[in-house]
Design an enzyme around this catalytic site. Structure first.
Site, PDB file in Angstrom:
ATOM      1  N   HIS A   1       1.013  -1.209  -0.237  1.00 26.57           N
ATOM      2  CA  HIS A   1       0.143   0.347   0.125  1.00 26.57           C
ATOM      3  C   HIS A   1       0.436   0.849   0.193  1.00 26.57           C
ATOM      4  CE1 HIS A   1      -3.034  -2.894   2.363  1.00 26.57           C
ATOM      5  NE2 HIS A   1      -3.883  -1.856   0.985  1.00 26.57           N
TER       6      HIS A   1
ATOM      7  N   LYS B   1     -18.559  -6.478   7.676  1.00 29.66           N
ATOM      8  CA  LYS B   1     -16.996  -7.049   7.902  1.00 29.66           C
ATOM      9  C   LYS B   1     -16.790  -7.676   8.795  1.00 29.66           C
ATOM     10  CE  LYS B   1     -13.764  -7.531   4.006  1.00 29.66           C
ATOM     11  NZ  LYS B   1     -12.850  -7.082   3.550  1.00 29.66           N
TER      12      LYS B   1
ATOM     13  N   ARG C   1      -1.965  -5.824  -8.656  1.00 32.84           N
ATOM     14  CA  ARG C   1      -1.162  -6.951  -7.838  1.00 32.84           C
ATOM     15  C   ARG C   1      -0.849  -8.192  -9.463  1.00 32.84           C
ATOM     16  NH1 ARG C   1      -2.665  -7.671  -2.358  1.00 32.84           N
ATOM     17  NH2 ARG C   1      -4.901  -7.819  -3.586  1.00 32.84           N
TER      18      ARG C   1
ATOM     19  N   SER D   1      -2.779  -7.607   2.951  1.00 33.26           N
ATOM     20  CA  SER D   1      -2.739  -7.498   4.566  1.00 33.26           C
ATOM     21  C   SER D   1      -3.347  -9.233   4.726  1.00 33.26           C
ATOM     22  CB  SER D   1      -3.698  -6.791   4.768  1.00 33.26           C
ATOM     23  OG  SER D   1      -4.090  -5.702   4.715  1.00 33.26           O
TER      24      SER D   1
HETATM   25  O1  PNS Z   1      -9.095  -2.856   0.492  1.00 31.75           O
HETATM   26  P1  PNS Z   1     -10.554  -3.142  -1.145  1.00 31.75           P
HETATM   27  O2  PNS Z   1     -11.648  -4.706   0.347  1.00 31.75           O
HETATM   28  O3  PNS Z   1     -10.238  -4.314  -1.572  1.00 31.75           O
HETATM   29  O4  PNS Z   1     -11.219  -1.907  -0.393  1.00 31.75           O
HETATM   30  C1  PNS Z   1     -12.439  -2.251  -1.527  1.00 31.75           C
HETATM   31  C2  PNS Z   1     -12.960  -1.047  -1.660  1.00 31.75           C
HETATM   32  C3  PNS Z   1     -13.020   0.013  -0.565  1.00 31.75           C
HETATM   33  C4  PNS Z   1     -12.051   0.015  -2.417  1.00 31.75           C
HETATM   34  C5  PNS Z   1     -14.862  -1.351  -2.027  1.00 31.75           C
HETATM   35  O5  PNS Z   1     -15.510  -2.588  -1.292  1.00 31.75           O
HETATM   36  C6  PNS Z   1     -15.166  -0.489  -2.196  1.00 31.75           C
HETATM   37  O6  PNS Z   1     -15.230   0.951  -3.155  1.00 31.75           O
HETATM   38  N1  PNS Z   1     -16.453  -0.008  -1.582  1.00 31.75           N
HETATM   39  C7  PNS Z   1     -17.313   1.016  -1.575  1.00 31.75           C
HETATM   40  C8  PNS Z   1     -18.577   0.718  -2.180  1.00 31.75           C
HETATM   41  C9  PNS Z   1     -18.590   1.180  -4.190  1.00 31.75           C
HETATM   42  O7  PNS Z   1     -18.364   1.837  -4.060  1.00 31.75           O
HETATM   43  N2  PNS Z   1     -18.765  -0.334  -4.332  1.00 31.75           N
HETATM   44  C10 PNS Z   1     -17.704   0.135  -6.092  1.00 31.75           C
HETATM   45  C11 PNS Z   1     -18.842  -0.209  -6.889  1.00 31.75           C
HETATM   46  S1  PNS Z   1     -20.232  -0.543  -6.522  1.00 31.75           S
END
Ligand code: PNS
Length: 162
Positions: free
Chosen positions: A18, A42, A91, A129
């Protein structure tokens, strides 16, 4: 107008992968807002406050990085913060399908916000992570994959939980 990117994620916890994306993202954007999604559905190893605190310590040398939390859609949060970009790291190939789907949905929801992908540095290509937590949980050596403070916090967490 300053170029601002949102870097959304769970950051449970922040890894060196990150940090690599953030440092390189700062070469493209004037400011990066790290946005931790508030997701009560979650289960996380670290609380929201702990995740924020670790990010704050690891990124204190950058005056143009802000750490925040958000609810709801990333594109709505980006618009609210006047950000033109959403920054994500890629990645291995396995990331691609999920990231592609999310970027296309985000574009459909708001065409003014552009998703920018940065390839993770080779050193971090297989780190996440989740895999780091799994290794640490069973006593694996995670040195060099996360900042020293995070390594300490993960070890403390699993020592307490065992
Ligand atoms: O670190 P992560 O868990 O891979 O991050 C995922 C994240 C937070 C980027 C994704 O779940 C997100 O953007 N969630 C907010 C809801 C949203 O906008 N979803 C995408 C379009 S529906």
């Amino acid at each position: 107008m300053p170029k601002i990117a949102i870097y959304p994620g769970s950051f449970d916890p922040v890894t060196n992968g990150h940090l690599d994306i953030i440092e390189r993202g700062l070469k493209l954007f004037d400011k990066i807002i790290i946005a931790i999604l508030i997701n009560p559905g979650k289960q996380f190893l670290f609380t929201l406050e702990e995740r924020m605190q670790m990010l704050e310590v690891c990124l204190k040398k950058f005056s143009n990085v802000e750490i925040d939390t958000f609810n709801g859609l990333t594109v709505d949060y980006a618009a609210q913060r006047n950000a033109q970009g959403i920054l994500r790291g890629l990645r291995a190939l396995s990331d691609f399908e999920y990231e592609f789907q999310m970027a296309l949905m985000n574009r459909r929801l708001n065409r003014d916000v552009q998703t920018v992908f940065l390839m993770t540095g080779m050193r971090w290509i297989y780190t996440s992570s989740s895999i780091i937590k799994e290794a640490a949980q069973f006593g694996g050596n995670i040195k060099g994959m996360v900042p020293p403070l995070v390594e300490k916090k993960i070890k403390e967490k699993y020592a307490r939980n065992s």
